[in-house]
Design an enzyme around this catalytic site. Structure first.
Site, PDB file in Angstrom:
ATOM      1  N   ARG A   8       0.867  -1.180   0.000  1.00 40.66           N
ATOM      2  CA  ARG A   8       0.000   0.000   0.000  1.00 40.66           C
ATOM      3  C   ARG A   8       0.903   1.228   0.000  1.00 40.66           C
ATOM      4  O   ARG A   8       1.480   1.562   1.030  1.00 40.66           O
ATOM      5  CB  ARG A   8      -0.867  -0.047   1.266  1.00 40.66           C
ATOM      6  CG  ARG A   8      -2.085   0.852   1.244  1.00 40.66           C
ATOM      7  CD  ARG A   8      -2.629   1.045   2.656  1.00 40.66           C
ATOM      8  NE  ARG A   8      -1.723   1.889   3.410  1.00 40.66           N
ATOM      9  CZ  ARG A   8      -1.532   1.815   4.731  1.00 40.66           C
ATOM     10  NH1 ARG A   8      -2.178   0.939   5.455  1.00 40.66           N
ATOM     11  NH2 ARG A   8      -0.687   2.640   5.333  1.00 40.66           N
TER      12      ARG A   8
ATOM     13  N   HIS B  91      -3.639   4.365   4.625  1.00 42.68           N
ATOM     14  CA  HIS B  91      -4.752   3.406   4.672  1.00 42.68           C
ATOM     15  C   HIS B  91      -6.007   4.059   4.070  1.00 42.68           C
ATOM     16  O   HIS B  91      -6.646   3.512   3.194  1.00 42.68           O
ATOM     17  CB  HIS B  91      -5.002   2.977   6.115  1.00 42.68           C
ATOM     18  CG  HIS B  91      -6.269   2.205   6.276  1.00 42.68           C
ATOM     19  ND1 HIS B  91      -6.427   0.928   5.791  1.00 42.68           N
ATOM     20  CD2 HIS B  91      -7.460   2.542   6.841  1.00 42.68           C
ATOM     21  CE1 HIS B  91      -7.659   0.502   6.055  1.00 42.68           C
ATOM     22  NE2 HIS B  91      -8.291   1.461   6.681  1.00 42.68           N
TER      23      HIS B  91
ATOM     24  N   TYR C 288       4.039   5.182  11.482  1.00 43.47           N
ATOM     25  CA  TYR C 288       4.317   3.773  11.782  1.00 43.47           C
ATOM     26  C   TYR C 288       5.150   3.045  10.745  1.00 43.47           C
ATOM     27  O   TYR C 288       5.321   1.843  10.824  1.00 43.47           O
ATOM     28  CB  TYR C 288       3.007   3.007  12.050  1.00 43.47           C
ATOM     29  CG  TYR C 288       1.981   3.096  10.940  1.00 43.47           C
ATOM     30  CD1 TYR C 288       2.031   2.248   9.838  1.00 43.47           C
ATOM     31  CD2 TYR C 288       0.943   4.030  10.999  1.00 43.47           C
ATOM     32  CE1 TYR C 288       1.101   2.329   8.821  1.00 43.47           C
ATOM     33  CE2 TYR C 288       0.000   4.125   9.982  1.00 43.47           C
ATOM     34  CZ  TYR C 288       0.088   3.269   8.898  1.00 43.47           C
ATOM     35  OH  TYR C 288      -0.842   3.363   7.889  1.00 43.47           O
TER      36      TYR C 288
HETATM   37  C1  LIG Z   1     -15.149  -6.120  11.325  1.00 44.22           C
HETATM   38  C2  LIG Z   1     -14.317  -4.890  11.255  1.00 44.22           C
HETATM   39  N1  LIG Z   1     -13.366  -4.670  12.206  1.00 44.22           N
HETATM   40  C3  LIG Z   1     -12.602  -3.561  12.138  1.00 44.22           C
HETATM   41  C4  LIG Z   1     -12.790  -2.634  11.139  1.00 44.22           C
HETATM   42  C5  LIG Z   1     -11.905  -1.397  11.079  1.00 44.22           C
HETATM   43  N2  LIG Z   1     -10.980  -1.510   9.928  1.00 44.22           N
HETATM   44  C6  LIG Z   1     -11.200  -0.867   8.781  1.00 44.22           C
HETATM   45  S1  LIG Z   1     -10.013  -1.191   7.628  1.00 44.22           S
HETATM   46  C7  LIG Z   1      -9.163  -2.195   8.708  1.00 44.22           C
HETATM   47  C8  LIG Z   1      -7.896  -2.870   8.284  1.00 44.22           C
HETATM   48  C9  LIG Z   1      -8.063  -3.817   7.140  1.00 44.22           C
HETATM   49  O1  LIG Z   1      -6.799  -4.237   6.686  1.00 44.22           O
HETATM   50  P1  LIG Z   1      -6.639  -5.229   5.483  1.00 44.22           P
HETATM   51  O2  LIG Z   1      -7.613  -6.347   5.582  1.00 44.22           O
HETATM   52  O3  LIG Z   1      -5.211  -5.578   5.367  1.00 44.22           O
HETATM   53  O4  LIG Z   1      -7.105  -4.365   4.193  1.00 44.22           O
HETATM   54  P2  LIG Z   1      -6.450  -3.024   3.588  1.00 44.22           P
HETATM   55  O5  LIG Z   1      -7.196  -1.874   4.192  1.00 44.22           O
HETATM   56  O6  LIG Z   1      -5.007  -3.019   3.917  1.00 44.22           O
HETATM   57  O7  LIG Z   1      -6.720  -3.078   2.119  1.00 44.22           O
HETATM   58  C10 LIG Z   1      -9.822  -2.255   9.936  1.00 44.22           C
HETATM   59  C11 LIG Z   1      -9.332  -3.022  11.087  1.00 44.22           C
HETATM   60  C12 LIG Z   1     -13.822  -2.870  10.203  1.00 44.22           C
HETATM   61  N3  LIG Z   1     -14.071  -2.019   9.192  1.00 44.22           N
HETATM   62  N4  LIG Z   1     -14.555  -4.010  10.269  1.00 44.22           N
END
Ligand SMILES: Cc1ncc(C[n+]2csc(CCOP(=O)(O)OP(=O)(O)O)c2C)c(N)n1
Ligand SMILES: [Mg+2]
Length: 367
Positions: free
Chosen positions: A263, A267, A276
């Site tokens: 990425r 985020h 970080y």
């Molecule tokens: C069930 C749930 N828990 C927590 C969140 C908060 N949240 C939003 S994005 C994220 C991280 C996701 O990371 P990843 O699966 O690696 O996808 P990326 O954003 O890196 O594409 C979190 C914890 C959420 N949206 N849904």
């Protein structure tokens, strides 16, 4: 190799073409594109990056509530998106703007969603592309259930069969939903491809907080194949996804693809990654950029010249300007319309909530 693990690669970071490669799954991967198709992939990558940059800029100017950029992940998304057949069904996260683009959906759609003027206005049935899912991992279960339905409808078996693809992230791999989806799809031999974009972070949490083994190896414990692909290589991503989709549509069950990528941006626009991660890490991935390597390959093999690159640049500049104009012209919806699509045929609770909301909104005009 990436971190000592084999990965499928057909285009090196320096733009060297590898003709064919045998994956850790024993499958031989290659692609056979015409010059026109190679140029088309380049145009896709550049378009997706430019429109994504425009969306980030619009958010910074207060025109979108938030934006989740796909910067750096264009090859993973375009490669897998272009490998889909029209009949295949996609279940995306909130970051799949490149796949959405490949599905032929108007690129303004995710911007109107993140501007808050609609709740995802494309028709999932028409485009075979589900609504963006914010609940991490939930769409892998939706995809599995859908794929089980496809199989029960007798639509698998043979080259015209239907396949389903679920996108998710490295962070999502630790969710219960994803692990349940792995079990169900495996046991019921569902025609689904799990496409994990390992972009190394779940917001600020690095990969080592999600797993002690490489993610593509997870599927072995569930009883189906897993493969790691260079997610910054549009050719390899295409080849691996095509194979996994064909495997599924032929009735041979699920595959886990780990697209190893990074990425490059935040985020979302609400995040500050400088808190970080260190610049050297970002720079090391800059050297593996998906677009630069394809441009190098196209140039060295005389598939594209400077005129072509300049034309694409101008095309995407105009596409971004048009997108901006259209976003700024989006009308605010009637606040009561928020309740319109909660249930297809309404419900007494929703009718009561709408009435209460209307009364509340009207109380301001009375002041
Ligand atoms: C069930 C749930 N828990 C927590 C969140 C908060 N949240 C939003 S994005 C994220 C991280 C996701 O990371 P990843 O699966 O690696 O996808 P990326 O954003 O890196 O594409 C979190 C914890 C959420 N949206 N849904
Ligand atoms: Mg991630």
């Amino acid at each position: 190799m990436a971190n000592g693990e084999p990965l499928v690669q057909l285009l090196t970071p320096d733009g060297e073409r590898i003709d064919r490669v045998t994956g850790s799954d024993g499958v031989e991967y290659s692609v056979d594109f015409t010059d026109e198709e190679y140029r088309g992939l380049y145009r896709d990558l550049v378009t997706v990056r430019r429109l994504d940059a425009e969306a980030t800029a619009l958010q910074r100017q207060g025109e979108l509530g938030i934006w989740a950029s796909c910067l750096g992940q264009e090859a993973a998304q375009v490669g897998s998106g272009r490998a889909l057949q029209p009949q295949d069904m996609v279940f995306p996260t909130y970051r799949e703007h490149g796949v959405l683009y490949c599905r032929g959906i108007d690129p303004i759609m995710p911007l109107s969603l993140f501007r808050g003027v609609d709740q995802g206005a494309w028709d999932p049935a028409e485009f075979k592309f589900g609504l963006y899912t914010i609940v991490i991992g939930a769409q892998t279960l939706h995809a599995t259930g859908y794929a089980m339905g496809v199989a029960k409808d007798g639509k698998v078996g043979g080259p015209d069969g239907e396949a389903v693809i679920a996108y998710f992230g490295d962070g999502a791999s630790a969710q219960g939903d994803v692990n349940e989806a792995f079990i169900w799809s495996s046991v019921f031999n569902a025609p689904v491809v799990f496409f994990c974009q390992n972009n190394q972070y779940a917001i600020s949490e690095p990969l080592e907080r999600q797993t002690r083994i490489p993610l593509y190896k997870r599927s072995a414990g569930f009883g189906f194949p897993g493969i790691r692909v260079d997610g910054n290589d549009v050719l390899a991503t295409y080849a691996v996804t095509k194979h996994a989709l064909n495997h599924a549509r032929a009735g041979q069950g699920p595959t886990l693809i780990e697209a190893y990528t990074y990425r490059m941006g935040a985020h979302t626009t609400s995040d500050d990654p400088t808190r970080y991660r260190i610049p050297a890490e970002v720079e090391s991935w800059q050297a593996r950029d998906p677009i630069t390597r394809l441009a190098t390959f196209l140039t060295h093999h005389h598939i594209a010249n400077t005129d072509f690159f300049a034309d694409v640049e101008e095309e995407v500049r105009q596409a971004a300007a048009l997108l901006r104009e259209r976003v700024l012209a989006l009308a605010d919806p009637d606040p009561d319309s928020l309740f319109d699509h909660a249930y297809p045929n309404g419900s007494p609770e929703i009718v009561a909530q709408r009435r209460e909301h209307s009364r509340y909104a009207a109380s301001f005009s009375a002041l």
